[in-house]
Design a protein around this motif. Structure first.
Motif, PDB file in Angstrom:
ATOM      1  N   ALA A   1       0.829  -1.213   0.000  1.00 18.80           N
ATOM      2  CA  ALA A   1       0.000   0.000   0.000  1.00 18.80           C
ATOM      3  C   ALA A   1       0.859   1.258   0.000  1.00 18.80           C
ATOM      4  O   ALA A   1       1.886   1.313   0.685  1.00 18.80           O
ATOM      5  N   SER A   2       0.448   2.272  -0.759  1.00 22.44           N
ATOM      6  CA  SER A   2       1.105   3.576  -0.613  1.00 22.44           C
ATOM      7  C   SER A   2       0.407   4.312   0.529  1.00 22.44           C
ATOM      8  O   SER A   2      -0.737   4.012   0.864  1.00 22.44           O
ATOM      9  N   ARG A   3       1.126   5.258   1.083  1.00 22.06           N
ATOM     10  CA  ARG A   3       0.567   6.002   2.215  1.00 22.06           C
ATOM     11  C   ARG A   3       0.537   7.487   1.900  1.00 22.06           C
ATOM     12  O   ARG A   3       1.473   8.026   1.322  1.00 22.06           O
ATOM     13  N   VAL A   4      -0.550   8.129   2.280  1.00 20.55           N
ATOM     14  CA  VAL A   4      -0.664   9.578   2.100  1.00 20.55           C
ATOM     15  C   VAL A   4      -0.889  10.188   3.482  1.00 20.55           C
ATOM     16  O   VAL A   4      -1.850   9.834   4.166  1.00 20.55           O
ATOM     17  N   ASP A   5       0.037  11.056   3.865  1.00 20.06           N
ATOM     18  CA  ASP A   5      -0.055  11.682   5.191  1.00 20.06           C
ATOM     19  C   ASP A   5      -0.972  12.902   5.125  1.00 20.06           C
ATOM     20  O   ASP A   5      -0.687  13.859   4.396  1.00 20.06           O
ATOM     21  N   LEU A   6      -2.065  12.848   5.868  1.00 19.98           N
ATOM     22  CA  LEU A   6      -3.017  13.976   5.875  1.00 19.98           C
ATOM     23  C   LEU A   6      -3.116  14.614   7.263  1.00 19.98           C
ATOM     24  O   LEU A   6      -4.149  15.185   7.633  1.00 19.98           O
ATOM     25  N   THR A   7      -2.035  14.516   8.023  1.00 14.69           N
ATOM     26  CA  THR A   7      -2.033  15.087   9.366  1.00 14.69           C
ATOM     27  C   THR A   7      -2.409  16.573   9.312  1.00 14.69           C
ATOM     28  O   THR A   7      -1.875  17.315   8.491  1.00 14.69           O
ATOM     29  N   GLY A   8      -3.338  16.961  10.173  1.00 14.90           N
ATOM     30  CA  GLY A   8      -3.749  18.367  10.235  1.00 14.90           C
ATOM     31  C   GLY A   8      -4.864  18.733   9.273  1.00 14.90           C
ATOM     32  O   GLY A   8      -5.405  19.834   9.342  1.00 14.90           O
ATOM     33  N   LYS A   9      -5.202  17.806   8.390  1.00 14.19           N
ATOM     34  CA  LYS A   9      -6.269  18.085   7.417  1.00 14.19           C
ATOM     35  C   LYS A   9      -7.602  17.516   7.915  1.00 14.19           C
ATOM     36  O   LYS A   9      -7.642  16.700   8.841  1.00 14.19           O
ATOM     37  N   THR A  10      -8.661  17.932   7.234  1.00 18.22           N
ATOM     38  CA  THR A  10      -9.976  17.341   7.480  1.00 18.22           C
ATOM     39  C   THR A  10     -10.457  16.738   6.171  1.00 18.22           C
ATOM     40  O   THR A  10     -10.292  17.342   5.108  1.00 18.22           O
ATOM     41  N   VAL A  11     -11.029  15.534   6.254  1.00 17.17           N
ATOM     42  CA  VAL A  11     -11.584  14.886   5.062  1.00 17.17           C
ATOM     43  C   VAL A  11     -13.094  14.746   5.244  1.00 17.17           C
ATOM     44  O   VAL A  11     -13.558  14.312   6.301  1.00 17.17           O
ATOM     45  N   MET A  12     -13.836  15.159   4.243  1.00 17.21           N
ATOM     46  CA  MET A  12     -15.292  14.937   4.237  1.00 17.21           C
ATOM     47  C   MET A  12     -15.669  14.289   2.905  1.00 17.21           C
ATOM     48  O   MET A  12     -14.897  14.357   1.941  1.00 17.21           O
ATOM     49  N   PRO A  13     -16.835  13.632   2.849  1.00 16.25           N
ATOM     50  CA  PRO A  13     -17.241  13.023   1.578  1.00 16.25           C
ATOM     51  C   PRO A  13     -17.479  14.106   0.528  1.00 16.25           C
ATOM     52  O   PRO A  13     -17.827  15.238   0.879  1.00 16.25           O
ATOM     53  N   ALA A  14     -17.310  13.779  -0.717  1.00 11.79           N
ATOM     54  CA  ALA A  14     -17.707  14.693  -1.785  1.00 11.79           C
ATOM     55  C   ALA A  14     -19.198  14.959  -1.644  1.00 11.79           C
ATOM     56  O   ALA A  14     -19.949  14.121  -1.143  1.00 11.79           O
ATOM     57  N   MET A  15     -19.612  16.133  -2.078  1.00  8.26           N
ATOM     58  CA  MET A  15     -21.017  16.510  -1.935  1.00  8.26           C
ATOM     59  C   MET A  15     -21.846  16.031  -3.136  1.00  8.26           C
ATOM     60  O   MET A  15     -21.302  15.604  -4.155  1.00  8.26           O
ATOM     61  N   ILE A  16     -23.159  16.097  -2.971  1.00  9.88           N
ATOM     62  CA  ILE A  16     -24.100  15.710  -4.028  1.00  9.88           C
ATOM     63  C   ILE A  16     -25.118  16.841  -4.150  1.00  9.88           C
ATOM     64  O   ILE A  16     -25.778  17.187  -3.173  1.00  9.88           O
ATOM     65  N   ASN A  17     -25.190  17.427  -5.323  1.00 12.77           N
ATOM     66  CA  ASN A  17     -26.110  18.537  -5.547  1.00 12.77           C
ATOM     67  C   ASN A  17     -27.345  18.003  -6.265  1.00 12.77           C
ATOM     68  O   ASN A  17     -27.273  17.582  -7.422  1.00 12.77           O
ATOM     69  N   SER A  18     -28.481  18.041  -5.590  1.00 12.28           N
ATOM     70  CA  SER A  18     -29.678  17.400  -6.146  1.00 12.28           C
ATOM     71  C   SER A  18     -30.528  18.333  -7.001  1.00 12.28           C
ATOM     72  O   SER A  18     -31.577  17.929  -7.483  1.00 12.28           O
ATOM     73  N   HIS A  19     -30.065  19.584  -7.201  1.00 13.83           N
ATOM     74  CA  HIS A  19     -30.942  20.498  -7.952  1.00 13.83           C
ATOM     75  C   HIS A  19     -30.168  21.617  -8.637  1.00 13.83           C
ATOM     76  O   HIS A  19     -29.817  22.620  -8.012  1.00 13.83           O
ATOM     77  N   VAL A  20     -29.921  21.443  -9.922  1.00 16.55           N
ATOM     78  CA  VAL A  20     -29.362  22.532 -10.740  1.00 16.55           C
ATOM     79  C   VAL A  20     -30.147  22.597 -12.055  1.00 16.55           C
ATOM     80  O   VAL A  20     -30.984  21.737 -12.342  1.00 16.55           O
ATOM     81  N   HIS A  21     -29.821  23.631 -12.844  1.00 18.87           N
ATOM     82  CA  HIS A  21     -30.367  23.764 -14.197  1.00 18.87           C
ATOM     83  C   HIS A  21     -29.183  23.891 -15.139  1.00 18.87           C
ATOM     84  O   HIS A  21     -28.666  24.976 -15.386  1.00 18.87           O
ATOM     85  N   ILE A  22     -28.768  22.763 -15.629  1.00 14.35           N
ATOM     86  CA  ILE A  22     -27.481  22.710 -16.314  1.00 14.35           C
ATOM     87  C   ILE A  22     -27.585  23.122 -17.777  1.00 14.35           C
ATOM     88  O   ILE A  22     -28.655  22.983 -18.392  1.00 14.35           O
ATOM     89  N   GLY A  23     -26.479  23.641 -18.312  1.00 12.11           N
ATOM     90  CA  GLY A  23     -26.328  23.735 -19.760  1.00 12.11           C
ATOM     91  C   GLY A  23     -26.521  25.077 -20.413  1.00 12.11           C
ATOM     92  O   GLY A  23     -26.024  25.290 -21.520  1.00 12.11           O
ATOM     93  N   TYR A  24     -27.256  25.995 -19.780  1.00  9.43           N
ATOM     94  CA  TYR A  24     -27.595  27.244 -20.471  1.00  9.43           C
ATOM     95  C   TYR A  24     -26.650  28.402 -20.145  1.00  9.43           C
ATOM     96  O   TYR A  24     -26.522  29.338 -20.925  1.00  9.43           O
ATOM     97  N   GLU A  25     -26.069  28.341 -18.961  1.00  5.83           N
ATOM     98  CA  GLU A  25     -25.213  29.450 -18.557  1.00  5.83           C
ATOM     99  C   GLU A  25     -23.864  29.360 -19.263  1.00  5.83           C
ATOM    100  O   GLU A  25     -23.372  28.265 -19.518  1.00  5.83           O
ATOM    101  N   GLY A  26     -23.282  30.514 -19.577  1.00  9.96           N
ATOM    102  CA  GLY A  26     -21.943  30.539 -20.164  1.00  9.96           C
ATOM    103  C   GLY A  26     -21.081  31.474 -19.352  1.00  9.96           C
ATOM    104  O   GLY A  26     -21.601  32.249 -18.566  1.00  9.96           O
ATOM    105  N   PHE A  27     -19.791  31.409 -19.509  1.00 10.81           N
ATOM    106  CA  PHE A  27     -18.936  32.232 -18.662  1.00 10.81           C
ATOM    107  C   PHE A  27     -18.009  33.127 -19.464  1.00 10.81           C
ATOM    108  O   PHE A  27     -16.997  33.577 -18.963  1.00 10.81           O
ATOM    109  N   SER A  28     -18.358  33.358 -20.721  1.00 10.64           N
ATOM    110  CA  SER A  28     -17.479  34.221 -21.502  1.00 10.64           C
ATOM    111  C   SER A  28     -17.945  35.676 -21.466  1.00 10.64           C
ATOM    112  O   SER A  28     -17.139  36.581 -21.534  1.00 10.64           O
TER     113      SER A  28
END
Ligand SMILES: [Zn+2]
Length: 452
Positions: free
Chosen positions: A64-91
């Motif tokens: 096994a490889s080891r990753v030292d995360l001392t001092g950090k906090t880990v939480m699960p990735a989030m799940i967004n149950s409500h967006v309106h995707i596709g129409y917005e642009g950022f240019s």
């Protein structure tokens, strides 16, 4: 020669997948109601969490490889149950960035990358995307076509002819013909049956006359939708903003109540319906909030300024940072009254943001704003994180998502500070992992920061 390359890359891939990794030393927020593990460790193999415990307690293979995360906090990735995707642009700048012509698989993928960049592993678009192209997108995404991004889930929407989405979104959904328009119970049932035939797990309805300017779905129609959907084991998401409409849809058996009443106080009748039905609840407050940019919050500003063009950020400030109107202050008072009462009555909060309608509440950024709002209105950071992780996983039937538990997909966020102390620490993201692989956030950023 080609054959050799193919064999090599397959075996390399297999090696990368089987090599286990132990992450140790971090504070682990599990994402359900289990207690936090200080100085924790978890083992990931083949993209899944194999074991979780305190540092030193996990049997770890020698390779096994080891990753030292001392001092950090880990939480699960989030799940967004409500967006309106596709129409917005950022240019273009500010609210000018919105156009039906933006709707394309590439733009959807860009929005999904933005959600993932900010730690969201699954993103559900609700009621504003056309069925056929959304199903095709999901297929293509599962086949790896769009690279590393938040996973798209899709919910079709139903409304009376010319009803449904708000004025901005309607400009898009008319062009993409995204909304199933139904006038009668029979039409409603037929539409739900066609969704069930596509194995769609949910449907959205709008029950809202937009202060007398829109046709409102009738009880006959929404009762038919809910009955038919439940017959096919589908979930019904109901948009309702007015107090009486919220009562009506909860009474009718909608599974997910979308929005918070913002112009009057909730009453005992609604609260008793909530106690009785315990619907899931997506508040999507951020869309009508002032941008945090207006408060010059150093925890928020870099978050937005990092991924969006400067002229875009300036336009958001210009359009949403004037003095708070009387109506805005009334809304604040109503939210402060209504939110805690709804929660106390048993509304099951799930993260949703309405990203994709307005520049100030956009993809990824809005998730962090929304959960901070929950806390500001009275729940604990731990409860807010549950609403953003394990509870949406439960609602959406994502059995392998939403918590740091053995057997779950290794989708997690490494934070530089503890969000249980201050929820805004959820923004201090150092790394995001999807299926046990670190997301190349710098590469995403480089694309967004390219001068346009
Ligand atoms: Zn919405």
């Amino acid at each position: 020669m080609k054959l050799v390359t193919a064999v090599l890359s397959v075996s390399c891939l297999a090696f990368a997948q089987t090599s286990p990794t132990l992450y140790e030393g971090a504070r682990l927020i599990i994402g359900d109601s289990s207690p936090v593990i200080e100085n924790g460790a978890f083992l990931v193999r083949n993209g899944r969490i194999q074991a979780v415990g305190t540092k030193g307690s996990i049997r770890t293979p020698r390779n096994a490889s080891r990753v030292d995360l001392t001092g950090k906090t880990v939480m699960p990735a989030m799940i967004n149950s409500h967006v309106h995707i596709g129409y917005e642009g950022f240019s273009a700048a500010g609210d000018e960035n919105w156009a039906p012509e933006n709707y394309s698989p590439e733009n959807i993928a860009d929005h999904l990358r933005r959600e993932l960049y900010y730690g969201v592993s699954v993103t559900q678009t609700v009621g504003s995307s056309p069925t056929d192209s959304s199903l095709q997108f999901q297929k293509d995404q599962a086949g790896g076509k769009f690279g590393v991004a938040s996973r798209l889930l899709f919910v079709p929407g139903m409304a009376p002819p010319n009803g449904g989405p708000d004025a901005i979104l309607l400009r898009g959904t008319k062009v993409t013909r995204a909304v199933y328009e139904v006038s009668t119970a029979a039409e409603a049932r037929a539409a739900v049956r066609s969704m069930a035939a596509h194995h769609l797990p949910s449907v959205k309805i709008w029950v809202d006359d937009r202060r007398g300017t829109y046709p409102k779905m009738t009880p006959e129609v929404y009762n038919a939708v809910i009955d038919e959907a439940h017959h096919h084991h589908m979930i019904v998401q109901a948009h309702a903003i007015a107090l009486e409409d919220q009562k009506a849809v909860v009474r009718a058996g909608a599974d997910v109540l979308v929005h918070i009443v913002g112009n009057e106080k909730v009453d005992e009748e609604l609260l008793s319906l909530i106690r009785q039905h315990k619907p899931y609840w997506t508040t999507v407050m951020g869309l009508s909030d002032r941008s945090e940019i207006c408060e010059h919050d150093p925890a928020m500003d870099p978050l937005m300024e990092k991924t969006l063009p400067a002229k875009f950020v300036a336009a958001v400030s210009a359009s949403s940072c004037g003095p708070a109107s009387a109506a805005y202050q009334t809304r604040e008072a109503m939210l402060a009254n209504n939110f805690p009462k709804m929660i106390a009555a048993g509304a099951r909060l799930v993260l949703g943001t309405d990203a994709g309608i307005s520049a100030r509440s956009t993809f990824g950024i809005a998730d962090h704003h929304e959960i901070a709002r929950y806390v500001q209105l009275g729940i604990t950071p731990a409860e807010a994180i549950i609403a953003a992780t394990s509870r949406p996983a439960e609602l959406l039937g994502l059995k392998d998502k939403g918590s740091l538990r053995a057997g779950k997909s290794a989708d997690f966020i490494v934070l530089a500070a503890n969000p249980l102390e201050s929820i805004k620490n959820s923004r201090k993201i150092e790394k995001v992992y999807l299926n046990g692989v670190p997301v190349d956030r710098d590469a995403m950023l480089a694309v967004w920061q390219k001068p346009r």
